[in-house]
Design an enzyme around this catalytic site. Structure first.
Site, PDB file in Angstrom:
ATOM      1  N   ARG A  93       0.827  -1.214   0.000  1.00  0.00           N
ATOM      2  CA  ARG A  93       0.000   0.000   0.000  1.00  0.00           C
ATOM      3  C   ARG A  93       0.857   1.259   0.000  1.00  0.00           C
ATOM      4  O   ARG A  93       0.453   2.299  -0.521  1.00  0.00           O
ATOM      5  CB  ARG A  93      -0.936   0.015   1.214  1.00  0.00           C
ATOM      6  CG  ARG A  93      -2.171  -0.867   1.073  1.00  0.00           C
ATOM      7  CD  ARG A  93      -3.123  -0.665   2.224  1.00  0.00           C
ATOM      8  NE  ARG A  93      -4.435  -1.239   1.934  1.00  0.00           N
ATOM      9  CZ  ARG A  93      -5.559  -0.870   2.549  1.00  0.00           C
ATOM     10  NH1 ARG A  93      -5.518   0.081   3.465  1.00  0.00           N
ATOM     11  NH2 ARG A  93      -6.704  -1.432   2.245  1.00  0.00           N
ATOM     12  N   VAL A  94       2.049   1.180   0.611  1.00  0.00           N
ATOM     13  CA  VAL A  94       2.965   2.317   0.638  1.00  0.00           C
ATOM     14  C   VAL A  94       4.263   1.916  -0.053  1.00  0.00           C
ATOM     15  O   VAL A  94       4.996   1.053   0.445  1.00  0.00           O
ATOM     16  CB  VAL A  94       3.242   2.785   2.088  1.00  0.00           C
ATOM     17  CG1 VAL A  94       4.234   3.951   2.087  1.00  0.00           C
ATOM     18  CG2 VAL A  94       1.945   3.199   2.767  1.00  0.00           C
ATOM     19  N   LYS A  95       4.512   2.523  -1.196  1.00  0.00           N
ATOM     20  CA  LYS A  95       5.736   2.257  -1.955  1.00  0.00           C
ATOM     21  C   LYS A  95       6.361   3.554  -2.449  1.00  0.00           C
ATOM     22  O   LYS A  95       7.534   3.832  -2.230  1.00  0.00           O
ATOM     23  CB  LYS A  95       5.435   1.360  -3.162  1.00  0.00           C
ATOM     24  CG  LYS A  95       5.034  -0.051  -2.823  1.00  0.00           C
ATOM     25  CD  LYS A  95       4.752  -0.877  -4.061  1.00  0.00           C
ATOM     26  CE  LYS A  95       3.452  -0.448  -4.737  1.00  0.00           C
ATOM     27  NZ  LYS A  95       2.908  -1.488  -5.633  1.00  0.00           N
ATOM     28  N   LYS A 129       1.127  17.699 -13.408  1.00  0.00           N
ATOM     29  CA  LYS A 129       1.178  19.102 -12.994  1.00  0.00           C
ATOM     30  C   LYS A 129       2.489  19.745 -13.442  1.00  0.00           C
ATOM     31  O   LYS A 129       2.517  20.915 -13.840  1.00  0.00           O
ATOM     32  CB  LYS A 129       1.046  19.194 -11.464  1.00  0.00           C
ATOM     33  CG  LYS A 129       1.127  20.618 -10.934  1.00  0.00           C
ATOM     34  CD  LYS A 129       0.780  20.709  -9.463  1.00  0.00           C
ATOM     35  CE  LYS A 129       0.854  22.170  -9.003  1.00  0.00           C
ATOM     36  NZ  LYS A 129       0.360  22.328  -7.611  1.00  0.00           N
ATOM     37  N   ARG A 168     -19.411   8.339 -38.942  1.00  0.00           N
ATOM     38  CA  ARG A 168     -19.217   9.048 -40.210  1.00  0.00           C
ATOM     39  C   ARG A 168     -19.816  10.439 -40.143  1.00  0.00           C
ATOM     40  O   ARG A 168     -19.271  11.390 -40.676  1.00  0.00           O
ATOM     41  CB  ARG A 168     -19.839   8.255 -41.356  1.00  0.00           C
ATOM     42  CG  ARG A 168     -19.072   6.995 -41.728  1.00  0.00           C
ATOM     43  CD  ARG A 168     -19.802   6.227 -42.807  1.00  0.00           C
ATOM     44  NE  ARG A 168     -21.059   5.685 -42.311  1.00  0.00           N
ATOM     45  CZ  ARG A 168     -22.164   5.579 -43.046  1.00  0.00           C
ATOM     46  NH1 ARG A 168     -22.184   6.006 -44.283  1.00  0.00           N
ATOM     47  NH2 ARG A 168     -23.256   5.053 -42.532  1.00  0.00           N
ATOM     48  N   TYR A 169     -20.960  10.552 -39.482  1.00  0.00           N
ATOM     49  CA  TYR A 169     -21.590  11.843 -39.204  1.00  0.00           C
ATOM     50  C   TYR A 169     -22.701  11.613 -38.187  1.00  0.00           C
ATOM     51  O   TYR A 169     -22.965  10.484 -37.779  1.00  0.00           O
ATOM     52  CB  TYR A 169     -22.140  12.498 -40.483  1.00  0.00           C
ATOM     53  CG  TYR A 169     -23.070  11.644 -41.312  1.00  0.00           C
ATOM     54  CD1 TYR A 169     -24.420  11.494 -40.972  1.00  0.00           C
ATOM     55  CD2 TYR A 169     -22.608  10.982 -42.451  1.00  0.00           C
ATOM     56  CE1 TYR A 169     -25.271  10.715 -41.738  1.00  0.00           C
ATOM     57  CE2 TYR A 169     -23.452  10.195 -43.221  1.00  0.00           C
ATOM     58  CZ  TYR A 169     -24.779  10.076 -42.858  1.00  0.00           C
ATOM     59  OH  TYR A 169     -25.630   9.301 -43.609  1.00  0.00           O
ATOM     60  N   HIS A 209     -36.713   5.428 -37.129  1.00  0.00           N
ATOM     61  CA  HIS A 209     -36.521   6.691 -36.413  1.00  0.00           C
ATOM     62  C   HIS A 209     -36.875   6.551 -34.931  1.00  0.00           C
ATOM     63  O   HIS A 209     -37.537   7.404 -34.340  1.00  0.00           O
ATOM     64  CB  HIS A 209     -37.323   7.818 -37.059  1.00  0.00           C
ATOM     65  CG  HIS A 209     -36.985   8.027 -38.501  1.00  0.00           C
ATOM     66  ND1 HIS A 209     -35.703   8.329 -38.919  1.00  0.00           N
ATOM     67  CD2 HIS A 209     -37.744   7.963 -39.620  1.00  0.00           C
ATOM     68  CE1 HIS A 209     -35.688   8.441 -40.240  1.00  0.00           C
ATOM     69  NE2 HIS A 209     -36.909   8.221 -40.687  1.00  0.00           N
ATOM     70  N   ASN A 238     -47.186  12.432 -28.526  1.00  0.00           N
ATOM     71  CA  ASN A 238     -48.364  11.679 -28.115  1.00  0.00           C
ATOM     72  C   ASN A 238     -48.470  10.386 -28.918  1.00  0.00           C
ATOM     73  O   ASN A 238     -48.257  10.397 -30.135  1.00  0.00           O
ATOM     74  CB  ASN A 238     -49.629  12.517 -28.334  1.00  0.00           C
ATOM     75  CG  ASN A 238     -49.815  13.592 -27.286  1.00  0.00           C
ATOM     76  OD1 ASN A 238     -49.576  13.369 -26.120  1.00  0.00           O
ATOM     77  ND2 ASN A 238     -50.257  14.773 -27.722  1.00  0.00           N
ATOM     78  N   ARG A 245     -53.610  14.454 -29.196  1.00  0.00           N
ATOM     79  CA  ARG A 245     -53.933  13.033 -29.150  1.00  0.00           C
ATOM     80  C   ARG A 245     -54.848  12.585 -30.285  1.00  0.00           C
ATOM     81  O   ARG A 245     -54.729  11.471 -30.787  1.00  0.00           O
ATOM     82  CB  ARG A 245     -54.556  12.703 -27.780  1.00  0.00           C
ATOM     83  CG  ARG A 245     -54.613  11.217 -27.471  1.00  0.00           C
ATOM     84  CD  ARG A 245     -54.530  10.981 -25.997  1.00  0.00           C
ATOM     85  NE  ARG A 245     -53.294  11.510 -25.455  1.00  0.00           N
ATOM     86  CZ  ARG A 245     -52.111  10.873 -25.509  1.00  0.00           C
ATOM     87  NH1 ARG A 245     -52.031   9.675 -26.069  1.00  0.00           N
ATOM     88  NH2 ARG A 245     -51.036  11.421 -25.029  1.00  0.00           N
ATOM     89  N   PHE A 265     -54.024  10.027 -20.849  1.00  0.00           N
ATOM     90  CA  PHE A 265     -55.490  10.072 -20.839  1.00  0.00           C
ATOM     91  C   PHE A 265     -56.068  10.819 -22.031  1.00  0.00           C
ATOM     92  O   PHE A 265     -55.366  11.590 -22.698  1.00  0.00           O
ATOM     93  CB  PHE A 265     -56.025  10.657 -19.529  1.00  0.00           C
ATOM     94  CG  PHE A 265     -55.604  12.082 -19.227  1.00  0.00           C
ATOM     95  CD1 PHE A 265     -55.955  13.141 -20.064  1.00  0.00           C
ATOM     96  CD2 PHE A 265     -54.894  12.374 -18.069  1.00  0.00           C
ATOM     97  CE1 PHE A 265     -55.608  14.450 -19.768  1.00  0.00           C
ATOM     98  CE2 PHE A 265     -54.536  13.685 -17.769  1.00  0.00           C
ATOM     99  CZ  PHE A 265     -54.891  14.722 -18.621  1.00  0.00           C
TER     100      PHE A 265
END
Length: 539
Positions: A64-66, A137, A213-214, A275, A443, A463, A488
């Site tokens: 864990r610490v190196k 950095k 492609r697009y 679509h 709708n 609707r 509804f």
């Protein structure tokens, strides 16, 4: 003291690292390394300085610490153009480190193989991110590599006088993109462990799958990104067996077809999509029967569309598909003969999605990017279950209350709201249509019979237009069909269209202040109508 050219190398992914280090040595670098990386380099015949020789302190706490030591981080962060920095290194007898090659503990791979919480936590890298962020950095003095694909670029430039500032800036960017994704995976994993659905701050990790492609139109550039965690039954898990690469619209439309297909479970089903809207849906006793029903629903719109199939495509089905132009076929499997037949069309794309009916994971969300923000919601998982079947045979409760203006307000509960109760055949057809309307853009109105759609109206601004569109598409097939509405009825006009078309039953959420008008119109015509409560807007 004379500063030596040094590179610190510590990688989990050892792809190409031996050749990279040989190239560094050829360019005059000493190699500092840790643990398994040091062993791999020594086994390849390279001289390696152990990290403890640099820190003067042994690796500890199970590794864990190196590297968390001033002798490492001062060597990374010292600005070579700053005389005070360099004087301090001289005084402290610390050598600079000019190249850092580090990739992080495999947290993603650990997560994907289903490791337990303790193992996942142990695979959160601490020293690695600290080193590469420090090196990034100080980018003007240190070249930091986190991606093996960049090894050759660095070596080429070292052989020609040194790593350029342009490349160092590019490598700096890759570091912070890499750690951002890494931390995103960890934070989202921890949120899921705690059951946090919508955190106060959120990031999402994706990786580029392909350049398109697009986009929706040729003047728009586009890219497809995959989630870092591959979802079963999704397009990111698809294996393309034939055809040119998928376009932006192909992927969007195909996803719409897949979402609807998952509603049918193991029942042989075919969804034809155009679509991102269904244009024909069929179920049956076989894939062939389901396809023929889906095709007959709208043989005009299915041309140039997408097919999602939840069973193996056989020879007979392939022959029928090949009679028209289809953009994409998605299925869990294809017979050898079916593949041979379908590959005779050069412009078709064939995708294999092995677990195509897999339900969405609970951790998945529906997201829509808006300018300046992101809309995130849970997926609409509501659908009528076995317990809800009583809706189709139980009369809904009705409450009538007086309004201040002297009128009355009638409120219906869920269930059968008309005098006539739907037949078994109508119930089957309504359940089918209700699945389809859930995945149709609002709708939305879907009319159909048991096992197939007969007409679909979608994406209308009112609707009645959606109802008229669906009925017009169905033609004579409308007679004897049922209707499903994603929300509804604000007026009885949709019921009036049903009467003229010969539609016999209606399923809808209910909840309009004018529900009574629609119910009375149904009663007058002998149409059965069921309220189910949940609406299914889809935008």
């Amino acid at each position: 003291m004379e500063m030596k050219k040094r590179a610190l190398v510590s990688v989990s992914d050892k792809t190409g690292v031996v050749d990279f280090c040989k190239g560094l040595v050829k360019n005059g670098f000493e190699i500092i390394s840790t643990g398994g990386t040091a062993k791999a380099l020594k086994d390849a015949g390279l001289e390696v300085i152990g990290i403890s020789d640099i820190t003067g302190f042994p690796e500890c706490l199970d590794g864990r610490v190196k590297t968390l030591h001033p002798n490492v981080h001062a060597g990374l962060l010292a600005m070579r153009s700053n005389k005070e920095h360099m004087a301090q290194l001289e005084k402290l007898n610390i050598n600079t480190i000019d190249v850092v090659c580090v990739n992080l503990y495999p947290f993603k791979a650990t997560l994907q193989r289903g490791a337990d919480f303790a193992e996942c936590i142990e695979n959160i890298d601490i020293g690695g991110p600290t080193m590469i962020r420090a090196a990034a950095k100080n980018y003007q003095d240190v070249a930091v590599i986190v991606d093996p694909k960049d090894y050759s670029r660095v070596l080429d430039e070292l052989a020609n006088g040194g790593v350029t500032i342009e490349t160092k800036k590019y490598l700096q960017y890759k570091v912070f993109a890499h750690t951002a994704v890494y931390d995103s995976l960890i934070s989202n994993y921890l949120a899921a462990q705690l059951g946090i659905t919508f955190p106060e701050e959120v990031t999402f990790a994706y990786e580029k799958a392909q350049d398109m492609r697009y986009g929706e139109n040729p003047q728009q550039n586009a890219v497809f990104y995959n989630e870092q965690t591959v979802r079963a039954g999704s397009l990111s898990s698809a294996k393309q067996l034939w055809g040119k690469e998928l376009s932006y619209n192909n992927i969007n439309d195909a996803n719409g077809a897949l979402e609807l297909l998952k509603e049918f479970g193991d029942t042989p089903a075919v969804v034809a999509c155009k679509h991102a809207n269904p244009c024909g849906v069929g179920t049956g006793k076989s894939v062939y029967e389901a396809y023929m029903r889906a095709y007959s629903s709208d043989p005009v719109s299915v041309f140039g569309g997408i097919l999602a199939i939840n069973g193996a495509v056989d020879e007979n089905t392939a022959n029928e598909i090949n009679k028209i132009f289809i953009e994409i076929v998605m299925a869990p499997a294809y017979s050898d003969k079916a593949l041979e037949i379908l590959k005779s069309k050069k412009n078709i794309r064939l995708l294999q999605i092995e677990n195509i009916s897999a339900k969405r994971e609970k951790s998945a969300f529906d997201m829509k990017k808006v300018y300046g923000g992101l809309l995130v919601q849970q997926y609409d998982e509501s659908l009528i279950s076995g317990e809800d079947m009583k809706l189709f045979r139980t009369k809904a409760g009705v409450e009538t209350s007086a309004l201040p203006n002297g009128n009355t307000k009638t409120v219906y509960g869920n269930g059968v709201v008309t005098k006539r109760v739907p037949t078994k055949e109508e119930v089957e057809a309504m359940l089918f249509a209700w699945k389809v309307v859930k995945h149709t853009k609002s709708n939305a109105i879907v009319i159909g019979k048991s096992g197939r759609t007969t007409g679909i109206g979608m994406g209308q601004t009112n609707r009645i237009w959606a109802a008229q569109q669906a009925i017009a598409h169905a033609g004579e097939e409308a007679r004897g069909s049922v209707m499903a509405s994603d929300a509804f009825f604000p007026f009885p006009d949709c019921v009036e269209e049903c009467v003229k078309a010969g539609i016999t039953a209606i399923i809808q959420p209910g909840g309009s202040i004018r529900d009574k008008d629609s119910v009375e119109a149904c009663d007058a015509a002998g149409i059965a109508m069921v309220f189910v409560g949940d609406r299914h807007f889809k935008h």
